[in-house]
Design an enzyme around this catalytic site. Structure first.
Site, PDB file in Angstrom:
ATOM      1  N   CYS A  25       0.810  -1.223   0.000  1.00  0.00           N
ATOM      2  CA  CYS A  25       0.000   0.000   0.000  1.00  0.00           C
ATOM      3  C   CYS A  25       0.842   1.272   0.000  1.00  0.00           C
ATOM      4  O   CYS A  25       0.290   2.378  -0.089  1.00  0.00           O
ATOM      5  CB  CYS A  25      -0.940  -0.012   1.201  1.00  0.00           C
ATOM      6  SG  CYS A  25      -1.983  -1.489   1.236  1.00  0.00           S
TER       7      CYS A  25
ATOM      8  N   HIS B 112      -2.888   7.791   6.472  1.00  0.00           N
ATOM      9  CA  HIS B 112      -3.055   6.459   5.894  1.00  0.00           C
ATOM     10  C   HIS B 112      -4.435   5.944   6.279  1.00  0.00           C
ATOM     11  O   HIS B 112      -5.168   5.436   5.430  1.00  0.00           O
ATOM     12  CB  HIS B 112      -1.959   5.520   6.387  1.00  0.00           C
ATOM     13  CG  HIS B 112      -2.011   4.162   5.781  1.00  0.00           C
ATOM     14  ND1 HIS B 112      -1.904   3.948   4.431  1.00  0.00           N
ATOM     15  CD2 HIS B 112      -2.190   2.929   6.342  1.00  0.00           C
ATOM     16  CE1 HIS B 112      -1.995   2.657   4.178  1.00  0.00           C
ATOM     17  NE2 HIS B 112      -2.179   2.015   5.321  1.00  0.00           N
TER      18      HIS B 112
ATOM     19  N   GLU C 201      -0.949   5.052  13.975  1.00  0.00           N
ATOM     20  CA  GLU C 201      -0.647   6.264  13.195  1.00  0.00           C
ATOM     21  C   GLU C 201      -0.912   7.522  14.018  1.00  0.00           C
ATOM     22  O   GLU C 201      -0.103   8.451  14.026  1.00  0.00           O
ATOM     23  CB  GLU C 201      -1.474   6.298  11.913  1.00  0.00           C
ATOM     24  CG  GLU C 201      -1.136   7.498  11.030  1.00  0.00           C
ATOM     25  CD  GLU C 201      -1.877   7.505   9.692  1.00  0.00           C
ATOM     26  OE1 GLU C 201      -1.485   8.300   8.808  1.00  0.00           O
ATOM     27  OE2 GLU C 201      -2.839   6.724   9.533  1.00  0.00           O
TER      28      GLU C 201
ATOM     29  N   LYS D  32      -9.605   7.868   2.572  1.00  0.00           N
ATOM     30  CA  LYS D  32     -10.018   6.481   2.338  1.00  0.00           C
ATOM     31  C   LYS D  32     -11.433   6.226   2.843  1.00  0.00           C
ATOM     32  O   LYS D  32     -12.082   5.261   2.424  1.00  0.00           O
ATOM     33  CB  LYS D  32      -9.056   5.510   3.019  1.00  0.00           C
ATOM     34  CG  LYS D  32      -7.694   5.373   2.362  1.00  0.00           C
ATOM     35  CD  LYS D  32      -6.868   4.303   3.039  1.00  0.00           C
ATOM     36  CE  LYS D  32      -5.493   4.142   2.399  1.00  0.00           C
ATOM     37  NZ  LYS D  32      -4.582   5.273   2.727  1.00  0.00           N
TER      38      LYS D  32
ATOM     39  N   HIS E  48      -9.793   1.869   0.076  1.00  0.00           N
ATOM     40  CA  HIS E  48      -8.339   1.706   0.060  1.00  0.00           C
ATOM     41  C   HIS E  48      -7.919   1.180  -1.308  1.00  0.00           C
ATOM     42  O   HIS E  48      -8.185   0.030  -1.651  1.00  0.00           O
ATOM     43  CB  HIS E  48      -7.926   0.751   1.165  1.00  0.00           C
ATOM     44  CG  HIS E  48      -6.450   0.692   1.403  1.00  0.00           C
ATOM     45  ND1 HIS E  48      -5.528   1.312   0.592  1.00  0.00           N
ATOM     46  CD2 HIS E  48      -5.719   0.070   2.384  1.00  0.00           C
ATOM     47  CE1 HIS E  48      -4.314   1.080   1.040  1.00  0.00           C
ATOM     48  NE2 HIS E  48      -4.412   0.333   2.129  1.00  0.00           N
TER      49      HIS E  48
ATOM     50  N   PHE F  74       1.763  -3.655   3.810  1.00  0.00           N
ATOM     51  CA  PHE F  74       2.136  -4.975   4.302  1.00  0.00           C
ATOM     52  C   PHE F  74       3.628  -5.211   4.040  1.00  0.00           C
ATOM     53  O   PHE F  74       4.152  -4.862   2.989  1.00  0.00           O
ATOM     54  CB  PHE F  74       1.335  -6.071   3.590  1.00  0.00           C
ATOM     55  CG  PHE F  74      -0.104  -6.168   4.018  1.00  0.00           C
ATOM     56  CD1 PHE F  74      -0.603  -5.424   5.071  1.00  0.00           C
ATOM     57  CD2 PHE F  74      -0.969  -7.033   3.363  1.00  0.00           C
ATOM     58  CE1 PHE F  74      -1.928  -5.521   5.467  1.00  0.00           C
ATOM     59  CE2 PHE F  74      -2.299  -7.148   3.747  1.00  0.00           C
ATOM     60  CZ  PHE F  74      -2.777  -6.384   4.799  1.00  0.00           C
TER      61      PHE F  74
END
Length: 420
Positions: A166, A306, A317, A338, A343, A406
């Protein structure tokens, strides 16, 4: 070596909330959700039956039949967004040496649908021996979008794809930024695309328990930083930006949207899918981006988070932001777009950079939608301004945009208002 200044001169978008930049931005400002029931396949037996899909996309309006046969949907999305950005920038006009124009285009996964179709066909006909489409490999590989864009436009500069889950398209932007400021290219088309709303994508994320299963309320499912969040909403689409050396852009009279001033990268070095619980990698990437830009924490007005709407990721975050920005964390605006777009995986960073640039241009912070009064998480500090539910007008001179992927990959980009 004196580094060159890098500006953005072209934008392109094909997203769940709009098939061009202006529609996407208008819907983002107005808090419109792109979520709805999955139409790409029959998802009735899946735990998650909704996604943020691109709407009303007809490949025949963009590609002839012969060309379309060579393209996975993710590459189609990439080409459409890139073509918009290239046209917007006037990058095929006079004063452009195509030997010095590159393409760096990201995908977190690439041609997943093509892979799934071809593998499924073989599994059903294994007794007949291998029968694969000759376009299988070039449709599936994650770098092919960059190749198609360069072939279609004759751009012979640096050309490759970036893959870091991502964080992929933020990495593409950072690489493009570095090539241009080092004088290795005059301009680079950078961005990302993804089209993973298919059985393998949805089923794979479902098995990880990463996706929201709020099937009775798709539009309200992506709810970053709310207590009832239960996973992210998978999205698809593409976004593209033209990054250009300042003097080159000025010489040809290009419109300048914003300036890219810094990029940071880091690794969590912790877990294959989970973010570091204390936000260590997130803290490092923001510190690295600020250092690269030569900026102080108090120079940032807005962070495009994010903020995926996962139970652990949102908390780490927010904690990292408090550690990096201290008291200034409470003076900035924060939001997760998002919540509206879903996403977009490998395309997320490019889309969020684009929305950040529009925020700078209009001095408007897009909202984090779907937060209901009282739906709070005791681990989230609601004294931070998450711009819940409604866009906010404020002076925005500099934006930091975060992406975490990831594998523990983290990438952040800083953009600011262009000034002579």
């Amino acid at each position: 070596m004196e580094l060159k200044r890098v500006v953005v001169t072209g934008l392109g978008a094909l997203t769940p909330i709009g098939n061009d930049v202006e529609t996407t931005w208008e819907n983002a400002k107005n808090g419109v959700s792109g979520a709805g029931p999955i139409t790409h396949f029959d998802a009735s037996k899946f735990k998650t039956q909704f996604a943020c899909e691109v709407k009303d996309f007809d490949p025949s309006q963009h590609f002839d039949r012969k060309k379309a046969r060579t393209l996975d949907l993710y590459a189609m999305y990439a080409l459409v967004a890139a073509n918009q950005a290239i046209e917007d920038a006037g990058l095929e006009g006079e004063g452009v040496d195509k030997n010095r124009v590159g393409v760096i285009f990201a995908a977190g996964i690439g041609g997943l649908h093509t892979f799934e179709e071809e593998a499924g066909y073989y599994a059903q006909h294994a007794d007949q021996g291998p029968k694969y489409n000759p376009f299988f490999i070039p449709k599936m590989i994650a770098d092919i979008a960059a190749g198609h864009i360069s072939i279609d436009h004759g751009f012979r500069g640096p050309n490759f794809g970036t893959v870091s889950a991502c964080a992929s398209s933020n990495n593409a932007l950072i690489d493009a930024f570095n090539y241009v400021r080092l004088g290795m290219a005059d301009a680079i088309v950078a961005g990302g695309a993804e089209a993973a709303v298919y059985p393998a994508g949805v089923g794979g994320f479902n098995s990880m328990k990463a996706l929201s299963t709020r099937n009775d309320d798709p539009k309200g499912a992506s709810r970053p930083f709310s207590g009832s969040r239960d996973g992210f909403v998978i999205g698809e689409g593409a976004a593209a930006l033209v990054l250009e050396e300042l003097e080159h852009a000025k010489a040809r009279g290009a419109h300048i949207y914003a300036e890219i001033v810094g990029g940071g990268m880091s690794a969590d070095a912790y877990h294959i899918t989970a973010t570091h619980p204390e936000g260590l990698g997130a803290r490092l990437v923001m510190e690295n981006a600020l250092r690269d830009a030569g900026m102080k924490p108090e120079d940032i007005d807005y962070i495009n988070l994010h903020g995926t709407s996962t139970p652990v990721g949102d908390i780490s975050e927010a904690q990292a932001i408090k550690e990096v920005f201290g008291d200034h964390a409470y003076k900035m605006s924060l939001s997760s777009t998002k919540s509206m777009t879903g996403h977009l995986l490998g395309a997320a960073g490019a889309l969020e950079a684009l929305l950040s640039i529009k925020a700078i241009n209009d001095n408007i912070v897009p909202p984090t939608i779907n937060h209901e009064e009282g739906d709070n998480d005791p681990k989230v500090d609601y004294n931070l301004d998450f711009t819940f539910n409604k866009a906010k007008e404020r002076e925005i001179n500099a934006v930091l945009s975060n992406t975490f992927g990831f594998g523990g990959h983290n990438a952040a980009v800083i953009m600011k208002k262009y000034k002579e």
